[in-house]
Design a protein around this motif. Structure first.
Motif, PDB file in Angstrom:
ATOM      1  N   TYR A   1       0.833  -1.204   0.000  1.00  0.00           N
ATOM      2  CA  TYR A   1       0.000   0.000   0.000  1.00  0.00           C
ATOM      3  C   TYR A   1       0.866   1.251   0.000  1.00  0.00           C
ATOM      4  O   TYR A   1       2.013   1.219   0.423  1.00  0.00           O
ATOM      5  CB  TYR A   1      -0.936  -0.009   1.220  1.00  0.00           C
ATOM      6  N   THR A   2       0.298   2.377  -0.464  1.00  0.00           N
ATOM      7  CA  THR A   2       1.078   3.621  -0.513  1.00  0.00           C
ATOM      8  C   THR A   2       0.958   4.377   0.811  1.00  0.00           C
ATOM      9  O   THR A   2      -0.134   4.463   1.376  1.00  0.00           O
ATOM     10  CB  THR A   2       0.577   4.561  -1.632  1.00  0.00           C
TER      11      THR A   2
ATOM     12  N   ASN B   1      -5.558   5.004  -3.836  1.00  0.00           N
ATOM     13  CA  ASN B   1      -5.898   3.742  -4.497  1.00  0.00           C
ATOM     14  C   ASN B   1      -4.687   2.935  -4.898  1.00  0.00           C
ATOM     15  O   ASN B   1      -3.672   3.484  -5.265  1.00  0.00           O
ATOM     16  CB  ASN B   1      -6.688   4.016  -5.786  1.00  0.00           C
ATOM     17  N   GLY B   2      -4.869   1.654  -4.903  1.00  0.00           N
ATOM     18  CA  GLY B   2      -3.926   0.766  -5.584  1.00  0.00           C
ATOM     19  C   GLY B   2      -2.637   0.507  -4.836  1.00  0.00           C
ATOM     20  O   GLY B   2      -2.379   1.039  -3.757  1.00  0.00           O
ATOM     21  N   MET B   3      -1.834  -0.327  -5.475  1.00  0.00           N
ATOM     22  CA  MET B   3      -0.607  -0.831  -4.876  1.00  0.00           C
ATOM     23  C   MET B   3       0.607  -0.297  -5.637  1.00  0.00           C
ATOM     24  O   MET B   3       0.539  -0.024  -6.827  1.00  0.00           O
ATOM     25  CB  MET B   3      -0.593  -2.358  -4.956  1.00  0.00           C
TER      26      MET B   3
ATOM     27  N   TYR C   1       0.959  -1.914 -11.828  1.00  0.00           N
ATOM     28  CA  TYR C   1       0.041  -1.408 -10.774  1.00  0.00           C
ATOM     29  C   TYR C   1       0.071   0.118 -10.786  1.00  0.00           C
ATOM     30  O   TYR C   1      -0.066   0.707 -11.849  1.00  0.00           O
ATOM     31  CB  TYR C   1       0.397  -2.004  -9.397  1.00  0.00           C
ATOM     32  N   GLU C   2       0.326   0.749  -9.610  1.00  0.00           N
ATOM     33  CA  GLU C   2       0.362   2.219  -9.577  1.00  0.00           C
ATOM     34  C   GLU C   2       1.776   2.768  -9.742  1.00  0.00           C
ATOM     35  O   GLU C   2       1.989   3.966  -9.606  1.00  0.00           O
ATOM     36  CB  GLU C   2      -0.275   2.733  -8.285  1.00  0.00           C
ATOM     37  N   GLY C   3       2.740   1.880 -10.010  1.00  0.00           N
ATOM     38  CA  GLY C   3       4.109   2.350 -10.220  1.00  0.00           C
ATOM     39  C   GLY C   3       5.072   1.852  -9.153  1.00  0.00           C
ATOM     40  O   GLY C   3       4.807   0.844  -8.494  1.00  0.00           O
ATOM     41  N   ILE C   4       6.198   2.569  -9.017  1.00  0.00           N
ATOM     42  CA  ILE C   4       7.255   2.119  -8.108  1.00  0.00           C
ATOM     43  C   ILE C   4       7.533   3.178  -7.040  1.00  0.00           C
ATOM     44  O   ILE C   4       7.174   4.343  -7.206  1.00  0.00           O
ATOM     45  CB  ILE C   4       8.567   1.812  -8.871  1.00  0.00           C
ATOM     46  N   ASP C   5       8.175   2.759  -5.971  1.00  0.00           N
ATOM     47  CA  ASP C   5       8.612   3.664  -4.901  1.00  0.00           C
ATOM     48  C   ASP C   5       9.617   4.661  -5.488  1.00  0.00           C
ATOM     49  O   ASP C   5      10.577   4.266  -6.163  1.00  0.00           O
ATOM     50  CB  ASP C   5       9.256   2.822  -3.787  1.00  0.00           C
ATOM     51  N   GLU C   6       9.383   5.953  -5.258  1.00  0.00           N
ATOM     52  CA  GLU C   6      10.198   7.015  -5.860  1.00  0.00           C
ATOM     53  C   GLU C   6      11.687   6.871  -5.542  1.00  0.00           C
ATOM     54  O   GLU C   6      12.546   7.315  -6.322  1.00  0.00           O
ATOM     55  CB  GLU C   6       9.692   8.388  -5.381  1.00  0.00           C
ATOM     56  N   ARG C   7      12.022   6.244  -4.424  1.00  0.00           N
ATOM     57  CA  ARG C   7      13.434   6.150  -4.029  1.00  0.00           C
ATOM     58  C   ARG C   7      14.258   5.316  -5.005  1.00  0.00           C
ATOM     59  O   ARG C   7      15.469   5.509  -5.122  1.00  0.00           O
ATOM     60  CB  ARG C   7      13.536   5.628  -2.591  1.00  0.00           C
TER      61      ARG C   7
END
Ligand code: 4GY
Length: 225
Positions: free
Chosen positions: A51-52, A57-59, A112-118
């Motif tokens: 989860y964000t 929404n979304g993962m 999904y909703e993309g990747i962790d910005e890091r």
């Protein structure tokens, strides 16, 4: 040239084994290596999403499996590392040519909703978009990038000429082309193309290119739009 593609869905890349790209790999003109990000998950269920923070929404794809997948690649520090994303710089023919000159490219595909910005902060050199629309993942965009840059690699196209005349390579849209039969469903091939006069043919093609470019993409020749 070597291309590593990181994805949760390696089975989506079957098209890269067919046609000219398949042949180019058989000839070792190009090496395409698929890496399944899930293989690097340290989660007991091989989970790669979560989860964000902040809700919504979304993962999102978690950073650990992606980080470990990229850093497992030999030579990853020197490779040109790309993330496919609608937020990226818009891709074009010039970019394809530039990328084709790199020795080693790594392409990361989000889902999904993309990747962790890091991951972008730590490892990515450039975010590239193939256009202003949103797909369900970066896999199809990655294939578009690989396919287009591969045309500049020696041994992919039959002859070097093939990239020269086409739409965009000369900054114009391509002229109409015809093959046999000379008449099809009542429509004839333009006379000039069967005249045998190569100068006339070249001139006609140039005129047709300019005409279609003015009509459809006037901005390509510095006109309105
Ligand atoms: N357009 N150009 C694109 C895309 C899907 C959410 C990250 C694009 O490059 N990629 O639409 N990608 C998104 C979906 C996760 C990738």
């Amino acid at each position: 040239m070597r291309i590593d593609i990181l994805t949760l869905f390696p089975e989506m890349f079957a098209p890269l084994q067919t046609s000219l790209l398949g042949k180019a790999q058989d000839k070792n003109a190009l090496e395409i290596n698929l890496i399944n990000i899930r293989d690097f998950s340290k989660d007991k269920h091989k989970k790669c999403d979560d989860y964000t923070f902040g809700g919504g929404n979304g993962m999102l794809m978690t950073p650990q499996p992606i980080y470990d997948a990229i850093t497992s690649i030999k030579g990853y520090k020197r490779a040109y590392k790309i993330y496919m994303s609608p937020k990226g710089i818009t891709y074009n023919q010039e970019k394809a040519k530039t990328l084709s000159q790199k020795k080693h490219i790594i392409i990361l595909c989000g889902h999904y909703e993309g990747i962790d910005e890091r991951i972008i902060d730590l490892l990515i050199d450039e975010e590239i978009s193939i256009g202003d629309y949103v797909l369900t993942g970066g896999e199809i965009p990655a294939m578009a990038v690989v396919d287009s840059l591969s045309r500049y690699i020696d041994g992919v196209l039959g002859d070097i000429n093939s990239t020269e005349d086409e739409s965009f390579s000369n900054g114009l849209l391509e002229y109409p082309q015809y093959t046999r039969p000379q008449e099809f469903m009542g429509l004839k091939v333009p006379d000039v193309l069967v005249s045998g006069d190569h100068q006339k043919v070249d001139q006609w093609r140039k005129e047709q290119s300019i005409k279609i470019t003015k009509k459809r993409r006037p901005e390509l020749i510095g006109e309105g739009k």
